[in-house]
Design a protein around this motif. Sequence first.
Motif, PDB file in Angstrom:
ATOM      1  N   ALA A 174      -2.712   0.050  -2.948  1.00 52.59           N
ATOM      2  CA  ALA A 174      -3.806   0.127  -1.972  1.00 52.59           C
ATOM      3  C   ALA A 174      -3.409   1.019  -0.799  1.00 52.59           C
ATOM      4  O   ALA A 174      -4.235   1.751  -0.241  1.00 52.59           O
ATOM      5  CB  ALA A 174      -4.151  -1.284  -1.478  1.00 52.59           C
ATOM      6  N   ILE A 175      -2.111   0.992  -0.445  1.00 48.42           N
ATOM      7  CA  ILE A 175      -1.634   1.811   0.685  1.00 48.42           C
ATOM      8  C   ILE A 175      -1.802   3.295   0.372  1.00 48.42           C
ATOM      9  O   ILE A 175      -2.326   4.072   1.177  1.00 48.42           O
ATOM     10  CB  ILE A 175      -0.149   1.480   0.975  1.00 48.42           C
ATOM     11  CG1 ILE A 175      -0.034   0.045   1.494  1.00 48.42           C
ATOM     12  CG2 ILE A 175       0.455   2.481   1.963  1.00 48.42           C
ATOM     13  CD1 ILE A 175       1.404  -0.430   1.650  1.00 48.42           C
ATOM     14  N   LEU A 176      -1.363   3.697  -0.832  1.00 54.43           N
ATOM     15  CA  LEU A 176      -1.469   5.116  -1.187  1.00 54.43           C
ATOM     16  C   LEU A 176      -2.928   5.526  -1.371  1.00 54.43           C
ATOM     17  O   LEU A 176      -3.336   6.625  -0.972  1.00 54.43           O
ATOM     18  CB  LEU A 176      -0.664   5.404  -2.464  1.00 54.43           C
ATOM     19  CG  LEU A 176       0.856   5.175  -2.353  1.00 54.43           C
ATOM     20  CD1 LEU A 176       1.537   5.507  -3.666  1.00 54.43           C
ATOM     21  CD2 LEU A 176       1.459   5.997  -1.213  1.00 54.43           C
ATOM     22  N   GLU A 177      -3.715   4.649  -1.968  1.00 49.34           N
ATOM     23  CA  GLU A 177      -5.135   4.952  -2.169  1.00 49.34           C
ATOM     24  C   GLU A 177      -5.813   5.231  -0.825  1.00 49.34           C
ATOM     25  O   GLU A 177      -6.596   6.176  -0.682  1.00 49.34           O
ATOM     26  CB  GLU A 177      -5.805   3.759  -2.868  1.00 49.34           C
ATOM     27  CG  GLU A 177      -6.885   4.169  -3.853  1.00 49.34           C
ATOM     28  CD  GLU A 177      -7.266   3.022  -4.786  1.00 49.34           C
ATOM     29  OE1 GLU A 177      -7.231   1.846  -4.369  1.00 49.34           O
ATOM     30  OE2 GLU A 177      -7.577   3.324  -5.938  1.00 49.34           O
ATOM     31  N   ASP A 178      -5.481   4.415   0.153  1.00 53.93           N
ATOM     32  CA  ASP A 178      -6.051   4.571   1.478  1.00 53.93           C
ATOM     33  C   ASP A 178      -5.590   5.882   2.123  1.00 53.93           C
ATOM     34  O   ASP A 178      -6.380   6.609   2.733  1.00 53.93           O
ATOM     35  CB  ASP A 178      -5.622   3.371   2.337  1.00 53.93           C
ATOM     36  CG  ASP A 178      -6.458   3.271   3.584  1.00 53.93           C
ATOM     37  OD1 ASP A 178      -7.696   3.335   3.449  1.00 53.93           O
ATOM     38  OD2 ASP A 178      -5.880   3.159   4.691  1.00 53.93           O
ATOM     39  N   MET A 179      -4.306   6.222   1.949  1.00 56.22           N
ATOM     40  CA  MET A 179      -3.787   7.470   2.529  1.00 56.22           C
ATOM     41  C   MET A 179      -4.415   8.695   1.859  1.00 56.22           C
ATOM     42  O   MET A 179      -4.609   9.721   2.497  1.00 56.22           O
ATOM     43  CB  MET A 179      -2.270   7.532   2.364  1.00 56.22           C
ATOM     44  CG  MET A 179      -1.535   6.630   3.323  1.00 56.22           C
ATOM     45  SD  MET A 179       0.231   6.867   3.123  1.00 56.22           S
ATOM     46  CE  MET A 179       0.831   6.034   4.574  1.00 56.22           C
ATOM     47  N   ILE A 180      -4.709   8.566   0.564  1.00 59.74           N
ATOM     48  CA  ILE A 180      -5.361   9.674  -0.139  1.00 59.74           C
ATOM     49  C   ILE A 180      -6.763   9.879   0.426  1.00 59.74           C
ATOM     50  O   ILE A 180      -7.201  11.003   0.674  1.00 59.74           O
ATOM     51  CB  ILE A 180      -5.421   9.387  -1.662  1.00 59.74           C
ATOM     52  CG1 ILE A 180      -4.013   9.470  -2.265  1.00 59.74           C
ATOM     53  CG2 ILE A 180      -6.383  10.339  -2.369  1.00 59.74           C
ATOM     54  CD1 ILE A 180      -3.902   8.924  -3.677  1.00 59.74           C
ATOM     55  N   ARG A 181      -7.449   8.757   0.673  1.00 62.85           N
ATOM     56  CA  ARG A 181      -8.833   8.828   1.132  1.00 62.85           C
ATOM     57  C   ARG A 181      -8.933   9.333   2.563  1.00 62.85           C
ATOM     58  O   ARG A 181      -9.825  10.109   2.890  1.00 62.85           O
ATOM     59  CB  ARG A 181      -9.475   7.442   0.993  1.00 62.85           C
ATOM     60  CG  ARG A 181     -10.957   7.482   0.705  1.00 62.85           C
ATOM     61  CD  ARG A 181     -11.557   6.115   0.378  1.00 62.85           C
ATOM     62  NE  ARG A 181     -11.055   5.064   1.224  1.00 62.85           N
ATOM     63  CZ  ARG A 181     -10.360   4.004   0.776  1.00 62.85           C
ATOM     64  NH1 ARG A 181     -10.118   3.883  -0.511  1.00 62.85           N
ATOM     65  NH2 ARG A 181      -9.931   3.077   1.609  1.00 62.85           N
ATOM     66  N   THR A 182      -8.012   8.890   3.418  1.00 62.22           N
ATOM     67  CA  THR A 182      -8.219   9.155   4.845  1.00 62.22           C
ATOM     68  C   THR A 182      -7.157  10.026   5.516  1.00 62.22           C
ATOM     69  O   THR A 182      -7.366  10.496   6.624  1.00 62.22           O
ATOM     70  CB  THR A 182      -8.291   7.820   5.633  1.00 62.22           C
ATOM     71  OG1 THR A 182      -7.034   7.156   5.497  1.00 62.22           O
ATOM     72  CG2 THR A 182      -9.397   6.924   5.106  1.00 62.22           C
ATOM     73  N   GLU A 183      -6.007  10.235   4.870  1.00 62.60           N
ATOM     74  CA  GLU A 183      -4.926  10.920   5.594  1.00 62.60           C
ATOM     75  C   GLU A 183      -4.397  12.163   4.901  1.00 62.60           C
ATOM     76  O   GLU A 183      -3.324  12.668   5.247  1.00 62.60           O
ATOM     77  CB  GLU A 183      -3.777   9.936   5.866  1.00 62.60           C
ATOM     78  CG  GLU A 183      -4.190   8.810   6.799  1.00 62.60           C
ATOM     79  CD  GLU A 183      -3.033   7.854   7.068  1.00 62.60           C
ATOM     80  OE1 GLU A 183      -1.903   8.324   7.205  1.00 62.60           O
ATOM     81  OE2 GLU A 183      -3.288   6.644   7.115  1.00 62.60           O
ATOM     82  N   GLY A 184      -5.122  12.629   3.895  1.00 68.48           N
ATOM     83  CA  GLY A 184      -4.716  13.894   3.280  1.00 68.48           C
ATOM     84  C   GLY A 184      -3.517  13.814   2.370  1.00 68.48           C
ATOM     85  O   GLY A 184      -2.881  14.829   2.078  1.00 68.48           O
TER      86      GLY A 184
END
Length: 209
Positions: A174-184
């Motif tokens: 979930a951490i990486l998924e979120d970083m992909i979505r919002t942090e490039g």
Amino acid sequence: MLTALEALERLREGNRRFASGVRSLETLASQARRQDLVAGQAPFAVILGCSDSRVPVEIIFDQGLGDLFVIRVAGNIVAPSHVGSVEFAAAEFGTRLVVVLGHSRCGAVTATVEELRRPAENQSPNLRSIVDRIRPSVETLMETDLKGGTDELIRQAVRANVRASVDHLRHGSAILEDMIRTEGLLVVGAEYALETGAVEVFHGLSDGV
Ligand SMILES: [Zn+2]
């Protein structure tokens, strides 16, 4: 910190130098930076590569101390500790590029093909844990016309296995998924050719897959 695409360009430039037999002076001089790195690191890319002795990550990308956060495991598979390592680098250092790096003639992929053709008795459970992670990619290919051959089957299995690892990193956290979505954060798949020394990024760029 470099953006994911800037980081990818830096890797490509380094690999071009390696493949053409040139080492950058900056890389060679990086040992002089050792003292600067004692206080901290800011690696510009995370590489999940195979343990194969012919694919030493810093060398094939012509990078020096402090440049790359490297995870190596036979068959560049993704187990929970590897996801954790990527999460750590992305969160701790702000690294924005993750490359899953497979390679031609991978022994772990070949062993998986052989295992599917002739299951070994008494295989070590530890080795089996690697084969079991590669197995789904190979099984799918063995349901096609490729099943009779070996070279083309392994070529395609190497890439299928890289894609599976990329997808696992993208969706297994979930951490990486979120970083992909919002942090490039960008996770791409690449293959190193033992024959030429060149790395080709074939999965995860603008093709939207
Ligand atoms: Zn390998």
